[in-house]
Design a protein around this motif. Sequence first.
Motif, PDB file in Angstrom:
ATOM      1  N   LEU A 145       1.881   2.381  -2.630  1.00 16.40           N
ATOM      2  CA  LEU A 145       2.730   2.449  -3.822  1.00 16.40           C
ATOM      3  C   LEU A 145       3.690   3.645  -3.741  1.00 16.40           C
ATOM      4  N   ARG A 146       3.190   4.791  -3.271  1.00 18.08           N
ATOM      5  CA  ARG A 146       4.044   5.987  -3.219  1.00 18.08           C
ATOM      6  C   ARG A 146       5.189   5.809  -2.226  1.00 18.08           C
ATOM      7  N   LYS A 147       4.881   5.188  -1.094  1.00 17.75           N
ATOM      8  CA  LYS A 147       5.908   5.020  -0.050  1.00 17.75           C
ATOM      9  C   LYS A 147       6.758   3.775  -0.270  1.00 17.75           C
ATOM     10  N   GLY A 148       6.199   2.785  -0.954  1.00 21.99           N
ATOM     11  CA  GLY A 148       6.835   1.474  -1.015  1.00 21.99           C
ATOM     12  C   GLY A 148       6.572   0.742   0.293  1.00 21.99           C
ATOM     13  N   GLY A 149       7.055  -0.491   0.401  1.00 19.25           N
ATOM     14  CA  GLY A 149       6.888  -1.247   1.643  1.00 19.25           C
ATOM     15  C   GLY A 149       5.611  -2.051   1.670  1.00 19.25           C
ATOM     16  N   VAL A 150       4.987  -2.115   2.856  1.00 16.85           N
ATOM     17  CA  VAL A 150       3.761  -2.888   3.070  1.00 16.85           C
ATOM     18  C   VAL A 150       2.792  -1.985   3.811  1.00 16.85           C
ATOM     19  N   GLY A 151       1.515  -1.996   3.443  1.00 19.85           N
ATOM     20  CA  GLY A 151       0.538  -1.096   4.056  1.00 19.85           C
ATOM     21  C   GLY A 151       0.136  -1.531   5.451  1.00 19.85           C
ATOM     22  N   LYS A 152       0.009  -0.555   6.345  1.00 20.42           N
ATOM     23  CA  LYS A 152      -0.524  -0.847   7.688  1.00 20.42           C
ATOM     24  C   LYS A 152      -1.980  -1.263   7.521  1.00 20.42           C
ATOM     25  N   GLY A 153      -2.400  -2.232   8.281  1.00 21.11           N
ATOM     26  CA  GLY A 153      -3.778  -2.721   8.158  1.00 21.11           C
ATOM     27  C   GLY A 153      -3.869  -3.896   7.210  1.00 21.11           C
ATOM     28  N   ASP A 154      -2.772  -4.213   6.527  1.00 23.37           N
ATOM     29  CA  ASP A 154      -2.765  -5.381   5.643  1.00 23.37           C
ATOM     30  C   ASP A 154      -2.801  -6.645   6.511  1.00 23.37           C
ATOM     31  N   PRO A 155      -3.760  -7.553   6.252  1.00 23.11           N
ATOM     32  CA  PRO A 155      -3.822  -8.765   7.077  1.00 23.11           C
ATOM     33  C   PRO A 155      -2.512  -9.563   7.100  1.00 23.11           C
ATOM     34  N   GLN A 156      -1.699  -9.420   6.064  1.00 20.21           N
ATOM     35  CA  GLN A 156      -0.436 -10.172   6.021  1.00 20.21           C
ATOM     36  C   GLN A 156       0.763  -9.319   6.453  1.00 20.21           C
ATOM     37  N   TYR A 157       0.480  -8.181   7.090  1.00 16.32           N
ATOM     38  CA  TYR A 157       1.558  -7.282   7.533  1.00 16.32           C
ATOM     39  C   TYR A 157       2.537  -8.062   8.416  1.00 16.32           C
ATOM     40  N   GLY A 158       3.820  -7.904   8.138  1.00 14.26           N
ATOM     41  CA  GLY A 158       4.831  -8.600   8.939  1.00 14.26           C
ATOM     42  C   GLY A 158       5.378  -9.837   8.250  1.00 14.26           C
ATOM     43  N   THR A 159       4.677 -10.337   7.217  1.00 12.37           N
ATOM     44  CA  THR A 159       5.163 -11.538   6.533  1.00 12.37           C
ATOM     45  C   THR A 159       5.454 -11.289   5.052  1.00 12.37           C
ATOM     46  N   LEU A 160       5.203 -10.063   4.602  1.00 10.73           N
ATOM     47  CA  LEU A 160       5.316  -9.786   3.166  1.00 10.73           C
ATOM     48  C   LEU A 160       6.631  -9.113   2.799  1.00 10.73           C
ATOM     49  N   THR A 161       7.120  -9.416   1.611  1.00 11.17           N
ATOM     50  CA  THR A 161       8.259  -8.702   1.050  1.00 11.17           C
ATOM     51  C   THR A 161       7.801  -7.291   0.675  1.00 11.17           C
ATOM     52  N   PRO A 162       8.538  -6.243   1.111  1.00  8.89           N
ATOM     53  CA  PRO A 162       8.120  -4.879   0.744  1.00  8.89           C
ATOM     54  C   PRO A 162       8.251  -4.632  -0.754  1.00  8.89           C
ATOM     55  N   ILE A 163       7.397  -3.750  -1.261  1.00  6.75           N
ATOM     56  CA  ILE A 163       7.502  -3.392  -2.685  1.00  6.75           C
ATOM     57  C   ILE A 163       8.309  -2.095  -2.833  1.00  6.75           C
ATOM     58  N   ALA A 164       8.884  -1.900  -4.027  1.00  4.29           N
ATOM     59  CA  ALA A 164       9.624  -0.665  -4.327  1.00  4.29           C
ATOM     60  C   ALA A 164       8.634   0.487  -4.498  1.00  4.29           C
ATOM     61  N   ALA A 165       9.042   1.695  -4.078  1.00  2.00           N
ATOM     62  CA  ALA A 165       8.180   2.876  -4.223  1.00  2.00           C
ATOM     63  C   ALA A 165       7.980   3.200  -5.700  1.00  2.00           C
ATOM     64  N   VAL A 166       6.803   3.737  -6.010  1.00  4.42           N
ATOM     65  CA  VAL A 166       6.427   4.068  -7.386  1.00  4.42           C
ATOM     66  C   VAL A 166       6.153   5.562  -7.474  1.00  4.42           C
ATOM     67  N   LYS A 167       6.617   6.187  -8.569  1.00  2.00           N
ATOM     68  CA  LYS A 167       6.400   7.631  -8.760  1.00  2.00           C
ATOM     69  C   LYS A 167       5.096   7.877  -9.518  1.00  2.00           C
ATOM     70  N   ASN A 168       4.625   9.109  -9.441  1.00  2.00           N
ATOM     71  CA  ASN A 168       3.501   9.545 -10.282  1.00  2.00           C
ATOM     72  C   ASN A 168       2.280   8.632 -10.141  1.00  2.00           C
ATOM     73  N   VAL A 169       1.842   8.446  -8.876  1.00  2.00           N
ATOM     74  CA  VAL A 169       0.677   7.602  -8.601  1.00  2.00           C
ATOM     75  C   VAL A 169      -0.510   8.506  -8.290  1.00  2.00           C
ATOM     76  N   SER A 170      -1.597   8.339  -9.026  1.00  2.00           N
ATOM     77  CA  SER A 170      -2.809   9.088  -8.695  1.00  2.00           C
ATOM     78  C   SER A 170      -3.832   8.131  -8.087  1.00  2.00           C
ATOM     79  N   ALA A 171      -4.750   8.686  -7.307  1.00  2.00           N
ATOM     80  CA  ALA A 171      -5.790   7.860  -6.678  1.00  2.00           C
ATOM     81  C   ALA A 171      -7.105   8.057  -7.421  1.00  2.00           C
ATOM     82  N   PHE A 172      -7.881   6.975  -7.547  1.00  2.00           N
ATOM     83  CA  PHE A 172      -9.199   7.082  -8.178  1.00  2.00           C
ATOM     84  C   PHE A 172     -10.274   6.756  -7.156  1.00  2.00           C
ATOM     85  N   ARG A 173     -11.504   7.092  -7.516  1.00  2.00           N
ATOM     86  CA  ARG A 173     -12.665   6.726  -6.692  1.00  2.00           C
ATOM     87  C   ARG A 173     -13.269   5.432  -7.228  1.00  2.00           C
ATOM     88  N   ASP A 174     -13.968   4.741  -6.364  1.00  2.00           N
ATOM     89  CA  ASP A 174     -14.666   3.513  -6.756  1.00  2.00           C
ATOM     90  C   ASP A 174     -15.577   3.793  -7.955  1.00  2.00           C
TER      91      ASP A 174
END
Length: 299
Positions: free
Chosen positions: A134-163
């Motif tokens: 989300l912070r970088k935008g695009g498509v994540g490396k390791g995504d099984p559909q990498y290479g076929t997906l439309t990239p997403i726009a980058a998002v600001k102010n993203v925090s990460a949570f734990r499970d």
Amino acid sequence: MSCRPIKHGVFACLLAVICCSVALGQKVRSCANCDALNKAQPPFRIFGNTYYVGTHGLSSVLITSPAGHVLIDGDLPESAGQIVGNIQSLGFRVEDVKLIVNSHVHFDHAGGIAELQRRSGARVAASEWSAEVLRKGGVGKGDPQYGTLTPIAAVKNVSAFRDGESLHVGESTVTPHLTPGHTPGGTSWTWKSCEGAVCYEMVYADSLNPISAPGFRFSKSREYPEAIEDFEKSFTFFESAPCDVLITAHPEVSRLWDHLALREKGVKPDPLVDSAACRNLAENGRQRLRQRLASEGKQ
Ligand SMILES: [Zn+2]
């Protein structure tokens, strides 16, 4: 990506591999089947303080409280205006959305988040893997559909949570559960909604379908070596999760429209309430993964 149930355990997938971002004046199309995914849907109350504000093809859920709201999923980039309109037509202010969270960071569930954040000023929270995408935008490396997906726009102010770390907005508490496999950062959500003395365990489930770009193998991936283990973890979660009302990221997977039509006919008890729904979702997911691995074994 969209999967619809044909009958119990059998799904037909619309694999929109021909995706493109084409600016047509003001209109942006993210994929070949995006017009169908983005079909307008009047918003409605699911139960208590939980409302459906998504499109007809892609879920988005609003959990309200007097001190601010939580929004789960932003759908396509072109869905953002529709979601805002749906929130407003229910009588809520989009500026009162304080937290936006997500199932997985594909363009059809996270594509609208940047614009929804701009319109609301909300913070965005995601699993560590998803937060980085989300912070970088695009498509994540390791995504099984990498290479076929439309990239997403980058998002600001993203925090990460734990499970399992609960997130609070006003009186509302939502809890993320990592349910990876479809993507390495996939997340499902639980919370409680009440009407008077009746309270239900609500679940927003991420996609569990093992689909990929051509050449990717869930059984042997250098980019995502723990894919099978991740799916197993997700199935185990759904087998044991307290679950009265299930909403899936693609609404037809939990048969939302069938159940809603029955509810509108006055069928009782409420067809949206089904404490076996999460277990069935896990069982369907296991079956589809088995089929996928069997087909990879024959390659
Ligand atoms: Zn997806």
